[in-house]
Design a protein around this motif. Structure first.
Motif, PDB file in Angstrom:
ATOM      1  N   PRO B 206       0.828  -1.217   0.000  1.00 39.65           N
ATOM      2  CA  PRO B 206       0.000   0.000   0.000  1.00 39.65           C
ATOM      3  C   PRO B 206       0.862   1.266   0.000  1.00 39.65           C
ATOM      4  O   PRO B 206       2.027   1.244   0.423  1.00 39.65           O
ATOM      5  CB  PRO B 206      -0.804  -0.112   1.300  1.00 39.65           C
ATOM      6  CG  PRO B 206      -0.192  -1.197   2.097  1.00 39.65           C
ATOM      7  CD  PRO B 206       0.649  -2.043   1.199  1.00 39.65           C
ATOM      8  N   LEU B 207       0.283   2.366  -0.480  1.00 37.96           N
ATOM      9  CA  LEU B 207       1.001   3.638  -0.569  1.00 37.96           C
ATOM     10  C   LEU B 207       1.650   4.010   0.760  1.00 37.96           C
ATOM     11  O   LEU B 207       2.748   4.559   0.805  1.00 37.96           O
ATOM     12  CB  LEU B 207       0.052   4.759  -0.988  1.00 37.96           C
ATOM     13  CG  LEU B 207      -0.615   4.644  -2.366  1.00 37.96           C
ATOM     14  CD1 LEU B 207      -1.447   5.893  -2.650  1.00 37.96           C
ATOM     15  CD2 LEU B 207       0.412   4.440  -3.460  1.00 37.96           C
ATOM     16  N   SER B 208       0.958   3.699   1.839  1.00 37.70           N
ATOM     17  CA  SER B 208       1.419   4.143   3.166  1.00 37.70           C
ATOM     18  C   SER B 208       2.773   3.551   3.555  1.00 37.70           C
ATOM     19  O   SER B 208       3.428   4.050   4.467  1.00 37.70           O
ATOM     20  CB  SER B 208       0.377   3.760   4.223  1.00 37.70           C
ATOM     21  OG  SER B 208       0.176   2.358   4.181  1.00 37.70           O
ATOM     22  N   GLU B 209       3.192   2.488   2.877  1.00 41.10           N
ATOM     23  CA  GLU B 209       4.478   1.880   3.238  1.00 41.10           C
ATOM     24  C   GLU B 209       5.673   2.602   2.619  1.00 41.10           C
ATOM     25  O   GLU B 209       6.812   2.400   3.025  1.00 41.10           O
ATOM     26  CB  GLU B 209       4.497   0.403   2.835  1.00 41.10           C
ATOM     27  CG  GLU B 209       3.609  -0.444   3.728  1.00 41.10           C
ATOM     28  CD  GLU B 209       3.852  -1.933   3.561  1.00 41.10           C
ATOM     29  OE1 GLU B 209       4.945  -2.328   3.113  1.00 41.10           O
ATOM     30  OE2 GLU B 209       2.922  -2.689   3.880  1.00 41.10           O
ATOM     31  N   SER B 210       5.408   3.429   1.611  1.00 40.67           N
ATOM     32  CA  SER B 210       6.528   4.086   0.924  1.00 40.67           C
ATOM     33  C   SER B 210       6.388   5.591   0.821  1.00 40.67           C
ATOM     34  O   SER B 210       7.379   6.280   0.569  1.00 40.67           O
ATOM     35  CB  SER B 210       6.671   3.533  -0.507  1.00 40.67           C
ATOM     36  OG  SER B 210       6.892   2.156  -0.488  1.00 40.67           O
TER      37      SER B 210
END
Lengths: 117, 262
Positions: B206-210
């Motif tokens: 998910p976007l939140s990891e990067s």
């Protein structure tokens, strides 16, 4: 060396447990083992030794790595082997890739010829 | 094809139809897309050599192969060898002043000829060009932008594409590239012999990891409506199923067709 002999080798067991050999009908399996056995006879190495031949250790760290040069040597031997066997066309590609399948299922990434028809 | 669909459709294709030719017109579209990419100092960082497999001699083709790339190179009708040019600083002053004159680098943002001549070139670009690490960084990023645009243009043209490492030493000899070119990637191009969607999109986190907002540690919070819209518009597609039976069946069929190990 007989196919019964090479089947006791750890690398051949690993191949046999993979889809590369394990899912084949008995006669195809025998044929593939025969090709590997003949190749091993040609290069005077047991199957386990053939896998080990592709893997070297760095002098400084002892870390294992796959040797490009050794894999090129295997590919050259396979070209010779195919010529010696008299295989041509798709059979030449398929049979050489039997040996590569054995190596691949033992962790050696090696690519060779493709049949483009 | 819509942009989001192009981004969503891209896969690394590993099985190309070896006998279906790729139209040079489509390759030109890809090269022009690369040529239109954003670039610092308006320099031509990205260089490419387009090789049609069947135009190469056996000797050259063999020199380009390695035990890890032979299958792809044999299957793809076209291989584009991408390089980054480390001489990008040459002519940079003139190109920057041209952009100043055209208003692309506006005076509102402080751009003038004296700024280029007295500061940007001697204090930034020239030292950068003498720093091997910085040069490699700049060339890699800038060439990467161009390569990405070429790749997406290929997808837009209905082609399959795939980036790979290559035998740089062998290629340098047979392609006769200058010493100032740094090897980047090869871009294999052809019509897919496999399902062009490759069985689904590859797993992504998910976007939140990067990606973050404001500072590291404060993850970007996805807006669910946008995520849903991107699914409708094709950027986000069905992922490869956890049960890979169908994909494995396809790979077996391709292996039988091309005589490959399985």
């Amino acid at each position: 060396m007989t196919s019964g002999g090479i089947e006791s080798q750890a690398s051949v067991k690993q191949w046999a447990a993979s889809p590369g050999l394990g899912q084949d009908p008995a006669e195809v399996r025998e044929q593939k083992l025969g090709i590997l056995e003949d190749f091993c006879t040609k290069v005077d190495k047991q199957p386990d030794e053939l896998v080990a031949f592709c893997i070297l250790r760095k002098k400084a760290t002892g870390e294992r790595f796959l040797s490009v040069k050794r894999r090129e040597a295997i590919n050259n031997w396979l070209d010779e082997f195919v010529d010696e066997q008299g295989w041509t066309g798709k059979q030449a590609v398929v049979n050489a890739n039997v040996v590569r399948s054995f190596l691949i299922h033992n962790g050696v990434l090696i690519q060779g010829r493709v049949w483009r028809g | 094809m819509e942009f989001k669909q192009v981004v969503g459709n891209r896969r690394t294709i590993r099985f190309f139809d070896p006998n279906r030719p790729v139209e040079p017109e489509k390759i030109q579209v890809m090269l022009e897309a690369a040529n239109r990419a954003s670039r610092a100092v308006n320099a031509d960082f990205a260089k490419a050599i387009v090789c049609y497999r069947d135009e190469l001699t056996d000797e050259v083709r063999e020199a380009l192969k390695t035990p890890t790339s032979t299958v792809q190179i044999d299957l793809a009708p076209v291989t584009i060898f991408w390089y980054g040019d480390t001489t990008f600083v040459n002519g940079a002053q003139d190109r920057l002043k041209e952009l100043v004159d055209l208003g692309a680098l506006p005076v509102t943002h402080g751009w003038t000829h004296p700024y280029v001549d007295d500061l940007v070139y001697p204090q930034v670009l020239e030292p950068l060009s003498k720093d091997a690490l910085a040069t490699t960084w700049a060339v890699s990023v800038e060439a990467g932008l161009a390569i990405a645009q070429a790749m997406l243009a290929g997808v837009d043209e209905g082609l399959g594409v795939g980036l790979h490492a290559f035998n740089a030493a062998g290629a340098k000899e047979v392609l006769k590239v200058p010493d100032t070119w740094v090897p980047m990637w090869i871009l294999l191009v052809g019509y897919p012999a496999e399902d062009a969607k490759g069985g689904g999109q590859r797993p992504r986190r998910p976007l939140s990891e990067s990606y973050y907002r404001g500072q590291y540690g404060s993850p970007w919070v996805e807006i669910p409506e946008v995520t849903e819209r991107l699914k409708r518009e094709g950027m986000i597609q069905e992922p490869m199923p956890a049960d890979a039976t169908e994909r494995m069946k396809e790979i077996k069929q391709l292996a039988d067709r091309f005589g490959l190990p399985s």
